[in-house]
Write an enzyme that holds these catalytic residues in place. Sequence first.
Site, mmCIF file in Angstrom:
data_model
loop_
_atom_site.group_PDB
_atom_site.id
_atom_site.type_symbol
_atom_site.label_atom_id
_atom_site.label_comp_id
_atom_site.label_asym_id
_atom_site.label_seq_id
_atom_site.Cartn_x
_atom_site.Cartn_y
_atom_site.Cartn_z
ATOM 1 N N HIS A 237 5.019 2.394 1.346
ATOM 2 C CA HIS A 237 4.562 3.274 2.747
ATOM 3 C C HIS A 237 4.547 4.893 2.454
ATOM 4 O O HIS A 237 3.860 4.993 1.574
ATOM 5 C CB HIS A 237 5.740 2.827 3.463
ATOM 6 N N PHE A 282 -3.775 4.228 -2.933
ATOM 7 C CA PHE A 282 -4.770 3.421 -2.627
ATOM 8 C C PHE A 282 -4.833 2.231 -1.515
ATOM 9 O O PHE A 282 -3.402 1.849 -1.858
ATOM 10 C CB PHE A 282 -5.566 3.015 -3.761
ATOM 11 N N HIS A 284 -5.052 -0.086 1.917
ATOM 12 C CA HIS A 284 -4.419 0.021 3.423
ATOM 13 C C HIS A 284 -4.529 -1.362 4.263
ATOM 14 O O HIS A 284 -5.318 -2.088 3.924
ATOM 15 C CB HIS A 284 -4.895 1.160 4.401
ATOM 16 N N ASP A 342 -2.273 9.168 1.399
ATOM 17 C CA ASP A 342 -1.088 9.882 0.626
ATOM 18 C C ASP A 342 -1.801 10.220 -0.707
ATOM 19 O O ASP A 342 -1.040 10.882 -1.475
ATOM 20 C CB ASP A 342 -0.167 8.796 0.207
ATOM 21 N N ARG A 367 6.332 12.821 11.234
ATOM 22 C CA ARG A 367 6.390 11.490 11.756
ATOM 23 C C ARG A 367 7.505 11.340 12.903
ATOM 24 O O ARG A 367 7.351 10.311 13.656
ATOM 25 C CB ARG A 367 6.282 10.538 10.763
HETATM 26 N N1 CMC Z 1 -4.020 -0.925 -6.316
HETATM 27 C C1 CMC Z 1 -4.261 -1.950 -6.765
HETATM 28 N N2 CMC Z 1 -4.739 -3.107 -6.043
HETATM 29 C C2 CMC Z 1 -4.713 -2.917 -5.007
HETATM 30 C C3 CMC Z 1 -4.090 -1.965 -4.331
HETATM 31 C C4 CMC Z 1 -3.604 -0.792 -5.090
HETATM 32 N N3 CMC Z 1 -3.263 0.501 -4.399
HETATM 33 N N4 CMC Z 1 -4.017 -2.023 -2.983
HETATM 34 C C5 CMC Z 1 -4.689 -3.231 -2.752
HETATM 35 N N5 CMC Z 1 -4.889 -3.822 -3.833
HETATM 36 C C6 CMC Z 1 -5.447 -5.055 -4.049
HETATM 37 C C7 CMC Z 1 -4.520 -6.231 -4.007
HETATM 38 O O1 CMC Z 1 -3.940 -6.440 -5.613
HETATM 39 C C8 CMC Z 1 -4.944 -7.639 -3.700
HETATM 40 O O2 CMC Z 1 -5.746 -7.882 -4.752
HETATM 41 P P1 CMC Z 1 -5.943 -9.542 -4.982
HETATM 42 O O3 CMC Z 1 -6.443 -10.216 -3.629
HETATM 43 O O4 CMC Z 1 -6.809 -9.677 -6.200
HETATM 44 O O5 CMC Z 1 -4.467 -9.979 -5.241
HETATM 45 C C9 CMC Z 1 -5.952 -6.654 -2.539
HETATM 46 O O6 CMC Z 1 -6.003 -5.705 -2.683
HETATM 47 C C10 CMC Z 1 -5.304 -6.926 -1.249
HETATM 48 O O7 CMC Z 1 -4.164 -6.270 -1.286
HETATM 49 P P2 CMC Z 1 -2.782 -6.575 -0.655
HETATM 50 O O8 CMC Z 1 -1.630 -6.076 -1.409
HETATM 51 O O9 CMC Z 1 -2.645 -7.949 -0.182
HETATM 52 O O10 CMC Z 1 -2.922 -5.698 0.820
HETATM 53 P P3 CMC Z 1 -1.925 -5.135 1.869
HETATM 54 O O11 CMC Z 1 -2.537 -5.186 3.180
HETATM 55 O O12 CMC Z 1 -0.628 -6.266 1.816
HETATM 56 O O13 CMC Z 1 -1.382 -3.945 1.271
HETATM 57 C C11 CMC Z 1 -0.976 -1.708 0.805
HETATM 58 C C12 CMC Z 1 -1.583 -2.794 1.862
HETATM 59 C C13 CMC Z 1 -0.773 -0.248 1.339
HETATM 60 C C14 CMC Z 1 0.529 -2.041 0.814
HETATM 61 C C15 CMC Z 1 -1.399 -1.658 -0.577
HETATM 62 O O14 CMC Z 1 -2.842 -1.386 -0.379
HETATM 63 C C16 CMC Z 1 -0.812 -0.925 -1.526
HETATM 64 O O15 CMC Z 1 0.244 -1.515 -2.181
HETATM 65 N N6 CMC Z 1 -1.294 0.355 -1.794
HETATM 66 C C17 CMC Z 1 -0.447 1.024 -2.742
HETATM 67 C C18 CMC Z 1 0.883 2.024 -2.075
HETATM 68 C C19 CMC Z 1 0.154 2.781 -0.968
HETATM 69 O O16 CMC Z 1 -0.846 3.516 -1.351
HETATM 70 N N7 CMC Z 1 0.749 2.812 0.233
HETATM 71 C C20 CMC Z 1 0.419 3.844 1.359
HETATM 72 C C21 CMC Z 1 0.020 2.709 2.495
HETATM 73 S S1 CMC Z 1 -1.017 4.083 3.760
HETATM 74 C C22 CMC Z 1 -0.066 5.269 4.300
HETATM 75 C C23 CMC Z 1 1.251 5.328 4.368
HETATM 76 O O17 CMC Z 1 1.887 4.374 4.986
HETATM 77 O O18 CMC Z 1 1.976 6.153 3.976
#
Ligand code: CMC
Length: 399
Positions: A237, A282, A284, A342, A367
């Site tokens: 987050h 990266f 969302h 971010d 926030r």
């Molecule tokens: N790097 C590499 N792969 C990724 C990333 C990433 N940052 N984000 C998603 N993926 C891949 C993930 O591995 C998965 O691949 P597969 O289907 O092959 O297993 C696919 O994309 C779907 O990802 P997910 O984790 O199921 O998606 P989610 O909706 O649960 O996750 C997230 C959203 C934000 C937790 C995730 O994208 C992530 O961990 N990002 C990095 C942390 C980040 O930047 N967080 C900030 C969020 S936005 C602003 C805020 O809240 O501050």
Amino acid sequence: MNAVSAASSKPSTPSATAAPKSAGLEGIIAGQTAVGAVTQGQLLYRGYEIHDLAQNATFEEVAHVLLVGHKPSAAELGAFKAEIVAERALPELVIDTLRKTARLPNTVPMDTLRSAVSLLAHLDPDCQDVSPAANLRKSKRLLAKIATIIGHMQNVIDGRDLVKPDPSLDHAANLLWMMTGKKPTSEQARVLDVSLILYAEHDFNASTFTARTIAGTLSDLHGAVTGAIAALKGPLHGGANEMAMEMLKEIMKDVGEAGIGTAKVDQWMDKAFAEKRKLMGFGHRVYKNGDHRAPILHKLGRGIAEKDTGNPGGHPALAWFRLGEQVQKIMLDKKQIHPNVDFPCGLTYFTMGIPVPQYTPIFVASRITGWAAHVMEQHANNRLIRPIAEYVGRPQTKW
Ligand code: CMC
């Protein structure tokens, strides 16, 4: 006999009225709100679109929209700003605690901020009152004081005298002033101001949902905000803005400034993909075609970097942006994953010389407005938030 074993000798199945199962509540509408709307196509704060706000509003105006509920007139804005300025000073007990805790080993600024907000509850005359009027008064106090906590905490970390709030400066400029003891340029102040606008509200994200869940038990605003800070801290987050910059530092260290724009960065990324690393800043949960906020901040941060002669982290600010842009392109080309807000935030704050561990606390300084608006909305039309779980554990077993 416990409740589960009393109910049935088999694992209970969800009732017919149970919500559809979804890991992480993905795609579940968990309630209604009039505070903000997050969709693939738009981000709205009480009906105002984020590009419009970033272009035309100030953070204080946005805070008024979120907390009070409407766009302020000039007189309302003046009164609101005066109230915030008047609430900036911290009680002595909080200052004393900051001095004693900000440099403890194993402590990061988000922990110090969480404890300080919790401590403020003890000293707030309205703490136990959850009426709309008391909630609004407490929201304004927290909005004002959280910035001062961040500033004073950084002064303690840096071993300098506390920099007192400057009543002539607006929220963003004053925050930079208190953290650094240097008056920001108007461009730096405006870029921070816009970043605060972008961070202010985002419907049922993890920290806001945490705040609403706490408020839904009719607990108080300070408790809800303390819980929300803990939720925001995590790298999935708000903590991602710090982690995104740490990742860029790691890439820069491995490929060197000369490696920017070359295949070395591709190789670094390919290795990260092979290791199934999550690249911070990266992806969302909601936005699958890009985060509306990210390009706005990227453009502004790059604008500063283009003029900046400083060497954050030992390299020109623009070199960090060029590296970030290459990383973004590789992510999009190879994984079809866009940066979230971010990512440019990390680059922008780094360019401005803000210490990395304060990036997520600064997110809190903004926030707090969205959280408080949601807590007030929850209290105004409350129903306890209490979902059910599908039990998948051991069937009833004799003790
Ligand atoms: N790097 C590499 N792969 C990724 C990333 C990433 N940052 N984000 C998603 N993926 C891949 C993930 O591995 C998965 O691949 P597969 O289907 O092959 O297993 C696919 O994309 C779907 O990802 P997910 O984790 O199921 O998606 P989610 O909706 O649960 O996750 C997230 C959203 C934000 C937790 C995730 O994208 C992530 O961990 N990002 C990095 C942390 C980040 O930047 N967080 C900030 C969020 S936005 C602003 C805020 O809240 O501050």
